[in-house]
Design a protein around this motif. Structure first.
Motif, short mmCIF file in Angstrom:
data_model
loop_
_atom_site.label_atom_id
_atom_site.label_comp_id
_atom_site.label_asym_id
_atom_site.label_seq_id
_atom_site.Cartn_x
_atom_site.Cartn_y
_atom_site.Cartn_z
N ALA B 326 -42.42 7.67 -46.83
CA ALA B 326 -42.59 6.18 -46.74
C ALA B 326 -41.23 5.62 -46.68
O ALA B 326 -40.75 4.90 -45.56
N TYR B 327 -40.38 6.11 -47.39
CA TYR B 327 -38.79 5.58 -47.41
C TYR B 327 -38.25 6.06 -46.17
O TYR B 327 -37.50 5.30 -45.56
N LEU B 328 -38.34 7.12 -45.56
CA LEU B 328 -37.88 7.81 -44.41
C LEU B 328 -38.17 6.99 -43.33
O LEU B 328 -37.64 6.57 -42.14
N ALA B 329 -39.92 6.68 -43.28
CA ALA B 329 -40.28 6.06 -42.09
C ALA B 329 -39.88 4.62 -41.99
O ALA B 329 -39.77 4.08 -41.14
N SER B 330 -39.52 4.10 -43.30
CA SER B 330 -39.21 2.74 -43.06
C SER B 330 -37.76 2.29 -42.78
O SER B 330 -37.19 1.44 -42.06
N TYR B 331 -36.88 3.53 -43.24
CA TYR B 331 -35.45 3.09 -42.72
C TYR B 331 -34.69 3.96 -41.54
O TYR B 331 -33.78 3.92 -41.17
N ASN B 332 -35.69 4.96 -41.09
CA ASN B 332 -35.22 5.64 -39.77
C ASN B 332 -35.76 5.05 -38.55
O ASN B 332 -37.04 4.72 -38.52
N PRO B 333 -35.24 4.87 -37.44
CA PRO B 333 -35.83 4.61 -36.23
C PRO B 333 -36.67 5.72 -35.86
O PRO B 333 -36.56 7.02 -36.14
N ALA B 334 -37.82 5.18 -35.38
CA ALA B 334 -38.92 6.06 -34.80
C ALA B 334 -38.18 7.27 -33.85
O ALA B 334 -39.04 8.48 -34.10
#
Lengths: 533, 448
Positions: B326-334
């Motif tokens: 979740a953290y990676l999905a929140s702070y990385n652009p898709a």
């Protein structure tokens, strides 16, 4: 009961007597009866006049002067004595009364402008309204509902005042001019239903002030006269008004109470009415139900409307429902299909009055009193007809113009008629919007703020700006004008004051300087108001 | 000296004695109290319908008003907006303090404003007041959230009840944010300015310790203000800190290492201590009680870990990975997902790799919402073993939401493709990933 029925035409007679007195200042009833049918082409009026003729013949045979005084006492509620002496004087046939009248006339002519020879008209109007009070909608129980006056109503003294009382919206005249066709249609509809002993619905629509309710009331009055004369079977009349109810379901309660003077809850009343209208009963009378402001009886399931329109379709109901609302397409717009189809297609729409009709209405109200100039009347009726065709509005403007004229007369003490200038003033008072005036008389800072709002709108090319954007413009404008710049709090107070006057549309004040601002008036209006000083 | 405003203006109708007592209790607030007294006028005279008093926290608004009303023995009702969650309670308190129990009993169950006005009028016609009645409303900003017409009615209550009543509104906000959109009667605005440093010094020096001299305590306050004045001008907070640290300040004198006049030595002793207190006590990392205990047992200050250090949470194995995903999905652009998480993604264009010159990093902008699918895809790629998408995985997601480690952005009713945000800090997620031997920094776009 018997005396009452006889008394009715008698009082009618007296009305006509005064009509005659007005025509040629002399009591000549026979002459009048001959002239009367020319005045009204209406069938009912003709019937009435024929009845009057009969009565007059009776009277000639055996004049009973004491009868009518008794009747008066029976009909007019206790405060007969409170009414001014004029009525009582005229009741007495004799030298005294005649003398008194003459004396008064002399008194009046001193005060009146020279043109008016119809001074007894004052007494006449008084009589007219009074006779109507006696003839209330439910003659069977003669308890008056309007609280009685403590003081006698002030007598209109001179022409303008008489005109003003006659032009009042509440004094509905005996005959409604320009609605003869509608009257005839409704009359024949209801009359046929009463005679056949069946039921039916009618939907009457029209913009406010076109005489819908007044026409229906007139129809009912004529029908009642006819019923009293045993020309048609007698009937109940029940009137309900959607506006006078707290809840649509209260309609049942009110109908039941007016029919049987029985109090019940809404549900119980509905079931009682259901029983009443669906079961056959011997000696059942037709009920005429007038539902005013129909659109307010709308509920989500529409069961009130459904019942109101369903009862007339029952075989034994003998119910005639007359419904009144403003919009022509109300059945199509808000009613579900089964309700609309029960309402049926018997519809009537009252067109707004044209200017000629409005003029005619005012003329008939004034009834040959010379108070208005021709052009002034034409201006009022043309203006109102162009805008709404609302007769009430028209009468209000006329009354206001008469008031203005009265003030002018009191100031200059030069008797004159209501002229164009008074009418123009009254029209300006009634029709002009107050926004421009309020901008004109706003304070310097408020005007400056409005200017800043427009400047900001111009800069942004939008119709909306935040307060802080306008504030920058305001401060710049202050500097240009050479005014001391004000604090944010003061400018915010100015802005919120303008918002409270509805010159601006604001968001909630909690947002402080972030609240967005819109103008509630057009920019042109603001510029016009600001430029003119 | 403090009764200067008393001598300047005569206040007839009030006793000289009570005025003196008032003046004693209101240090550094003479102009404000004098103005209020001036506005109140004589007891029989009509006061203003409404006075709006505003100023920062602890600038003596309630204190001045309450002392004035209490000492001068005027009938008054003090009501706090925070206590009165409904207008009913407000009406009850006002009626109770003016007319007693039977007036409250006369109120219907859910009284409207008109009920209140009616009963007020009834009772005040029975017992006409010889003095102005005052209604004091503290935290008046909360009145705006109640009935829309309550505030605009209270402002002109004098007119409505036809009684000599005056409403005092106390708030920390300015009147501009109170004004209803339909406009209302403008109250008189009275501002209570902040205390200056000298005034704070004067007020704080008043509550000195009886066993030490006044100068000694004044010098202590001087040092205290020198440390804390830059960050805190709240009188209550400063008074609390002064009381808390005074024993430490007295230590050298008590032990005989220094005398009371040895200011420099005392300052050297207390200054590091006060700096530490600023980080711990002032931010409530350590409670006042613990701080006092620590001083007693002569512990080295703050060996204890404060409240904010307890950021370690025990989670199940997959929950940890879910949170990391979740953290990676929140702070990385898709658009960088393919580059980070696909194992063999063919030939990579070098230009795509290069980090674009972005002005702000994603960590400054805060977390971005992501759909559930993306999070699960990242989850499967970061977990090495094969994981079946069982019910337990999904229930762990929803329990992470209830633990407020994730927040659901989309509506709760939305069952297909709900959106989430990650609500944990960088330190927290680093600690979590360390426990599962996952190098999260390698996968974060901001730290590439």
């Amino acid at each position: 009961m018997k005396t009452r029925q006889q008394g009715e035409p008698l009082r009618k007679l007296k009305n006509f007597e005064y009509g005659a007195a007005e025509v040629d200042n002399e009591n000549a009833p026979m002459l009048l009866v001959a002239t009367l049918p020319k005045r009204s082409k209406r069938k009912s009026a003709q019937l009435v006049s024929s009845r009057i003729k009969k009565q007059l013949n009776l009277l000639d045979d055996q004049p009973k002067p004491d009868l009518d005084t008794e009747d008066e006492e029976e009909f007019v509620p206790s405060n007969t004595a409170l009414y001014s002496s004029s009525d009582d004087e005229e009741m007495i046939d004799g030298d005294e009364g005649e003398l008194a009248r003459k004396g008064r006339r002399r008194r009046m002519t001193e005060r009146l402008p020279p043109r008016s020879e119809k001074s007894p008209s004052a007494a006449r109007t008084c009589r007219k309204t009074r006779s109507k009070k006696g003839e209330s909608d439910t003659p069977r129980h003669g308890t008056p509902t309007i609280p009685s006056r403590l003081m006698p109503a002030p007598q209109p003294n001179y022409v303008l005042e008489v005109a003003r009382t006659r032009l009042h919206v509440s004094s509905v005249p005996e005959s409604l001019p320009c609605r003869e066709q509608e009257f005839q249609d409704i009359y024949s509809f209801v009359e046929s239903k009463i005679i056949d002993g069946t039921g039916g619905c009618m939907y009457i629509s029209g913009v406010p002030g076109t005489g819908k309710t007044a026409t229906v009331h007139e129809v009912i009055r004529c029908l009642r006269n006819a019923a009293n004369a045993d020309e048609i079977p007698s009937f109940h009349f029940v009137e309900i008004n959607g506006m006078k109810m707290t809840d649509p379901h209260q309609a049942y309660v009110q109908i039941l109470e007016k029919l049987t003077s029985q109090k019940a809850t809404a549900d119980h009343a509905a079931s009682l009415l259901e029983k009443r209208f669906s079961n056959p009963a011997p000696r059942k009378q037709t009920t005429v139900l007038l539902v005013d402001e129909l659109d307010l009886l709308w509920t989500r399931k529409q069961n009130v409307m459904y019942n109101l329109f369903d009862w007339p379709t029952r075989r034994h109901s003998r119910l005639v429902v007359l419904t009144i609302a403003n919009t022509m397409d109300l059945p199509e717009r808000i009613m579900i299909n089964r309700v609309a189809s029960r309402l049926g297609l018997t519809r009537m729409s009252f067109q707004p009055y044209g200017y000629k009709q409005l003029q005619q209405i005012i003329m008939s109200r004034l009834n040959k009193i010379k108070a208005f100039e021709e052009d002034a009347l034409q201006l009022v009726s043309r203006k109102v007809a162009a805008l709404s065709g609302d007769a009430r509005r028209c009468l209000d403007i006329c009354r206001r113009a008469a008031e203005l004229c009265e003030h002018a007369v009191a100031r200059t003490s030069v008797a004159r008629l209501v002229g164009m200038d008074h009418v123009m003033d009254a029209l300006n008072e009634m029709f002009s919007s107050s926004y421009i005036a309020s901008i004109k008389f706003a304070s310097v800072q408020e005007q400056l703020f409005l200017r800043a709002v427009i400047a900001e709108f111009r800069r942004l090319g939008l119709e909306e700006a935040t307060f802080q954007q306008v504030l920058i413009q305001h401060q710049a404008l202050c500097r240009v004008e050479g005014l001391q710049s004000t604090g944010v709090s003061e400018v915010l107070a100015v802005c919120q004051r303008l918002g409270a006057c509805r010159l601006l549309l604001l968001e909630t004040s909690r947002l402080g300087i972030l609240q967005r601002i819109r103008l509630n008036v057009s920019q042109d209006d603001v510029l016009y108001a600001l430029k003119s000083d | 000296m403090s009764s200067s405003w008393l001598q300047q203006q005569r206040h007839p109708g009030y006793e000289e004695e009570s005025l003196r007592r008032v003046a004693e209790q209101l240090p550094c607030r003479e102009p404000q109290a004098g103005m209020l007294l001036f506005l109140m006028g004589e007891p029989k005279q009509y006061s203003l319908p409404c006075i709006f008093i505003y100023g920062h926290r602890a600038s003596g608004k309630s204190h001045v008003v309450n002392i004035l009303l209490k000492e001068l023995e005027t009938p008054h009702a003090t009501v706090s907006g925070a206590e009165c969650i409904s207008a009913t309670l407000l009406f009850q308190q006002v009626l109770l303090s003016f007319f007693g129990e039977d007036a409250v009993a006369a109120l219907p169950r859910s009284p409207s404003l008109s009920d209140f006005v009616r009963i007020y009028k009834q009772h005040c016609s029975r017992a006409t007041a010889e003095q102005t009645r005052y209604i004091v409303l503290e935290k008046a900003e909360l009145l705006r959230d109640m009935d829309a017409n309550l505030l605009s009615t209270l402002v002109r209550l004098q007119e409505l009840v036809e009684d000599n009543v005056s409403v005092l509104l106390l708030s920390e906000l300015v009147w501009d944010t109170f004004r209803p959109n339909t406009g209302c009667l403008e109250p008189l605005l009275l501002h209570f300015p902040d205390y200056t440093k000298a005034e704070l010094h004067q007020i704080l020096s008043r509550d000195r310790h009886p066993s030490y001299s006044a100068d000694f305590y004044a010098s202590y306050i001087h040092i205290l203000l020198g440390v804390f004045y830059a960050v805190c001008r709240d009188l209550r907070e400063l008074r609390h800190l002064a009381a808390l640290n005074f024993t430490k300040f007295c230590e050298p004198v008590a032990e005989g290492k220094a005398t009371e006049s040895d200011t420099h030595k005392l300052w050297r002793h207390i200054e590091p201590h006060l700096k530490k207190a600023m980080q711990t006590v002032y931010l409530r990392e350590v409670s006042s009680l613990e701080w006092e205990k620590m001083q007693e047992v002569e512990m080295e200050a703050s060996p204890l870990r404060g409240l904010s250090a307890h950021s370690h949470v025990e989670l199940p194995f997959y929950s940890k990975f879910l949170l990391i995903a979740a953290y990676l999905a929140s702070y990385n652009p898709a658009r960088t997902d393919k580059r980070f998480f696909v194992k063999h993604h063919g030939k990579i264009k070098k230009t795509n790799f290069l980090k674009k010159n972005e002005k702000t990093s994603n960590h400054l902008l805060g977390p971005k919402p992501f759909p559930l699918d993306r999070m699960l895809a990242i989850f499967y790629s970061v977990v090495d073993s094969r994981v079946a998408p069982t019910a337990s995985i999904f229930s762990q997601i929803s329990s992470l939401v209830t633990l407020q480690l994730l927040t659901q952005v989309s509506h709760v009713d939305q069952l297909d493709s709900p959106k989430y945000k990650c609500a944990v800090s960088m330190d927290f997620i680093c600690a979590i990933s360390r426990t599962v031997n996952f190098d999260i920094i390698k996968y974060l776009y901001d730290f590439l």
